[in-house]
Design a protein around this motif. Structure first.
Motif, PDB file in Angstrom:
ATOM      1  N   THR A 135       0.826  -1.202   0.000  1.00 44.18           N
ATOM      2  CA  THR A 135       0.000   0.000   0.000  1.00 44.18           C
ATOM      3  C   THR A 135       0.863   1.257   0.000  1.00 44.18           C
ATOM      4  O   THR A 135       0.563   2.227  -0.705  1.00 44.18           O
ATOM      5  CB  THR A 135      -0.951   0.001   1.210  1.00 44.18           C
ATOM      6  N   PHE A 136       1.942   1.243   0.767  1.00 43.36           N
ATOM      7  CA  PHE A 136       2.823   2.406   0.821  1.00 43.36           C
ATOM      8  C   PHE A 136       3.452   2.706  -0.532  1.00 43.36           C
ATOM      9  O   PHE A 136       3.861   3.842  -0.791  1.00 43.36           O
ATOM     10  CB  PHE A 136       3.922   2.238   1.884  1.00 43.36           C
ATOM     11  N   GLN A 137       3.532   1.724  -1.426  1.00 42.90           N
ATOM     12  CA  GLN A 137       4.104   1.950  -2.751  1.00 42.90           C
ATOM     13  C   GLN A 137       3.414   3.120  -3.460  1.00 42.90           C
ATOM     14  O   GLN A 137       4.071   3.942  -4.083  1.00 42.90           O
ATOM     15  CB  GLN A 137       3.987   0.688  -3.618  1.00 42.90           C
ATOM     16  N   THR A 138       2.092   3.191  -3.376  1.00 42.60           N
ATOM     17  CA  THR A 138       1.344   4.270  -4.033  1.00 42.60           C
ATOM     18  C   THR A 138       1.708   5.618  -3.420  1.00 42.60           C
ATOM     19  O   THR A 138       1.905   6.605  -4.136  1.00 42.60           O
ATOM     20  CB  THR A 138      -0.173   4.021  -3.916  1.00 42.60           C
ATOM     21  N   TYR A 139       1.807   5.653  -2.091  1.00 42.01           N
ATOM     22  CA  TYR A 139       2.174   6.895  -1.412  1.00 42.01           C
ATOM     23  C   TYR A 139       3.601   7.318  -1.770  1.00 42.01           C
ATOM     24  O   TYR A 139       3.871   8.508  -1.979  1.00 42.01           O
ATOM     25  CB  TYR A 139       2.039   6.732   0.107  1.00 42.01           C
ATOM     26  N   LEU A 140       4.498   6.353  -1.844  1.00 42.14           N
ATOM     27  CA  LEU A 140       5.888   6.667  -2.200  1.00 42.14           C
ATOM     28  C   LEU A 140       5.976   7.166  -3.637  1.00 42.14           C
ATOM     29  O   LEU A 140       6.774   8.062  -3.938  1.00 42.14           O
ATOM     30  CB  LEU A 140       6.786   5.449  -1.978  1.00 42.14           C
ATOM     31  N   LYS A 141       5.177   6.603  -4.520  1.00 46.26           N
ATOM     32  CA  LYS A 141       5.138   7.061  -5.920  1.00 46.26           C
ATOM     33  C   LYS A 141       4.670   8.521  -5.957  1.00 46.26           C
ATOM     34  O   LYS A 141       5.227   9.339  -6.698  1.00 46.26           O
ATOM     35  CB  LYS A 141       4.205   6.163  -6.735  1.00 46.26           C
ATOM     36  N   TYR A 142       3.677   8.856  -5.149  1.00 47.35           N
ATOM     37  CA  TYR A 142       3.198  10.241  -5.062  1.00 47.35           C
ATOM     38  C   TYR A 142       4.335  11.165  -4.599  1.00 47.35           C
ATOM     39  O   TYR A 142       4.542  12.240  -5.179  1.00 47.35           O
ATOM     40  CB  TYR A 142       2.007  10.336  -4.104  1.00 47.35           C
ATOM     41  N   ILE A 143       5.069  10.754  -3.584  1.00 48.22           N
ATOM     42  CA  ILE A 143       6.186  11.571  -3.089  1.00 48.22           C
ATOM     43  C   ILE A 143       7.230  11.742  -4.183  1.00 48.22           C
ATOM     44  O   ILE A 143       7.746  12.836  -4.400  1.00 48.22           O
ATOM     45  CB  ILE A 143       6.806  10.962  -1.817  1.00 48.22           C
ATOM     46  N   GLN A 144       7.519  10.658  -4.883  1.00 48.80           N
ATOM     47  CA  GLN A 144       8.516  10.700  -5.954  1.00 48.80           C
ATOM     48  C   GLN A 144       8.108  11.705  -7.037  1.00 48.80           C
ATOM     49  O   GLN A 144       8.942  12.459  -7.533  1.00 48.80           O
ATOM     50  CB  GLN A 144       8.666   9.304  -6.553  1.00 48.80           C
TER      51      GLN A 144
ATOM     52  N   LEU B 133      14.070   4.073  -2.250  1.00 46.44           N
ATOM     53  CA  LEU B 133      13.244   3.666  -1.116  1.00 46.44           C
ATOM     54  C   LEU B 133      12.055   2.841  -1.596  1.00 46.44           C
ATOM     55  O   LEU B 133      11.717   1.805  -1.015  1.00 46.44           O
ATOM     56  CB  LEU B 133      12.762   4.900  -0.348  1.00 46.44           C
ATOM     57  N   SER B 134      11.436   3.263  -2.668  1.00 48.41           N
ATOM     58  CA  SER B 134      10.288   2.563  -3.227  1.00 48.41           C
ATOM     59  C   SER B 134      10.675   1.159  -3.704  1.00 48.41           C
ATOM     60  O   SER B 134       9.977   0.181  -3.445  1.00 48.41           O
ATOM     61  CB  SER B 134       9.703   3.373  -4.384  1.00 48.41           C
ATOM     62  N   TYR B 135      11.800   1.062  -4.381  1.00 45.66           N
ATOM     63  CA  TYR B 135      12.280  -0.230  -4.867  1.00 45.66           C
ATOM     64  C   TYR B 135      12.558  -1.170  -3.689  1.00 45.66           C
ATOM     65  O   TYR B 135      12.149  -2.333  -3.699  1.00 45.66           O
ATOM     66  CB  TYR B 135      13.555  -0.048  -5.711  1.00 45.66           C
ATOM     67  N   SER B 136      13.237  -0.673  -2.664  1.00 52.26           N
ATOM     68  CA  SER B 136      13.554  -1.486  -1.485  1.00 52.26           C
ATOM     69  C   SER B 136      12.294  -1.924  -0.747  1.00 52.26           C
ATOM     70  O   SER B 136      12.198  -3.048  -0.266  1.00 52.26           O
ATOM     71  CB  SER B 136      14.454  -0.708  -0.520  1.00 52.26           C
ATOM     72  N   THR B 137      11.319  -1.029  -0.690  1.00 56.48           N
ATOM     73  CA  THR B 137      10.052  -1.343  -0.025  1.00 56.48           C
ATOM     74  C   THR B 137       9.318  -2.448  -0.775  1.00 56.48           C
ATOM     75  O   THR B 137       8.798  -3.387  -0.165  1.00 56.48           O
ATOM     76  CB  THR B 137       9.174  -0.078   0.074  1.00 56.48           C
ATOM     77  N   GLU B 138       9.289  -2.353  -2.091  1.00 58.66           N
ATOM     78  CA  GLU B 138       8.631  -3.383  -2.891  1.00 58.66           C
ATOM     79  C   GLU B 138       9.335  -4.734  -2.726  1.00 58.66           C
ATOM     80  O   GLU B 138       8.692  -5.778  -2.588  1.00 58.66           O
ATOM     81  CB  GLU B 138       8.597  -2.984  -4.361  1.00 58.66           C
ATOM     82  N   HIS B 139      10.650  -4.710  -2.708  1.00 54.16           N
ATOM     83  CA  HIS B 139      11.412  -5.950  -2.523  1.00 54.16           C
ATOM     84  C   HIS B 139      11.112  -6.574  -1.156  1.00 54.16           C
ATOM     85  O   HIS B 139      10.895  -7.787  -1.046  1.00 54.16           O
ATOM     86  CB  HIS B 139      12.916  -5.669  -2.664  1.00 54.16           C
TER      87      HIS B 139
ATOM     88  N   THR C 206       9.379 -10.198  -0.314  1.00 60.76           N
ATOM     89  CA  THR C 206      10.086 -11.155   0.543  1.00 60.76           C
ATOM     90  C   THR C 206       9.203 -11.599   1.700  1.00 60.76           C
ATOM     91  O   THR C 206       9.086 -12.799   1.980  1.00 60.76           O
ATOM     92  CB  THR C 206      11.401 -10.536   1.082  1.00 60.76           C
ATOM     93  N   ILE C 207       8.572 -10.650   2.360  1.00 66.34           N
ATOM     94  CA  ILE C 207       7.703 -10.981   3.495  1.00 66.34           C
ATOM     95  C   ILE C 207       6.478 -11.748   3.015  1.00 66.34           C
ATOM     96  O   ILE C 207       6.029 -12.690   3.669  1.00 66.34           O
ATOM     97  CB  ILE C 207       7.348  -9.724   4.305  1.00 66.34           C
TER      98      ILE C 207
END
Length: 152
Positions: free
Chosen positions: A53-62, A75-81, A85-86
């Motif tokens: 879910t945070f991916q969308t928010y991070l894309k907005y920030i980007q 940060l977005s790439y690491s979050t998605e990875h 993984t989880i």
């Protein structure tokens, strides 16, 4: 950095008034604290879903905070990875909620419609809640790593 560059700080009344974002959170009910052992799978699902879910928010920030584009992209790439993984650690990975394209677009449209003067506050709130979410994620993963035999 946000506080120094844009005078958007924790005690800003504007920030408190406009905190209507529905950002993901890991709470005690999700089992990431003392009762973690009995709620491991639920907690991992919640963490993975929250990261997606945070991916969308991070894309907005980007797209909005252009001067930090490269850092936010990383940060977005690491979050998605981390989310992937989880998700693989969850008993039924299909139960992890991943926002579909329509949901993501709707949220991005809503975020973009904010007035320019609240843009910085919105970014600050997203980053603040993302930091809190990640702190709890790290605690949960460390605990899990110490109680189960796997490596993250």
């Amino acid at each position: 950095q946000m506080c120094e560059k844009f005078t958007v700080c924790q005690n800003s009344m504007e920030m408190l008034l406009h905190n209507n974002l529905n950002l993901p959170k890991v709470t005690e009910e999700d089992g990431d604290f003392l009762t973690f052992l009995s709620f491991q799978d639920k907690c991992l699902r919640k963490i993975s879903s929250g990261l997606y879910t945070f991916q969308t928010y991070l894309k907005y920030i980007q797209e909005t905070f252009i001067s930090e584009n490269q850092n936010v992209e990383s940060l977005s790439y690491s979050t998605e990875h981390l989310a992937r993984t989880i998700r693989q650690m969850v008993i039924n990975p299909e139960e992890v909620i991943i926002p579909d394209a329509a949901t993501q677009e709707s949220l991005r449209t809503k975020l973009k419609s904010t007035k320019a003067w609240t843009e910085k506050i919105t970014i600050h709130l997203i980053l603040r809640d993302f930091t809190s979410f990640m702190e709890k994620t790290v605690r949960a993963v460390r605990y899990l790593k110490n109680t189960r035999s796997f490596s993250v």
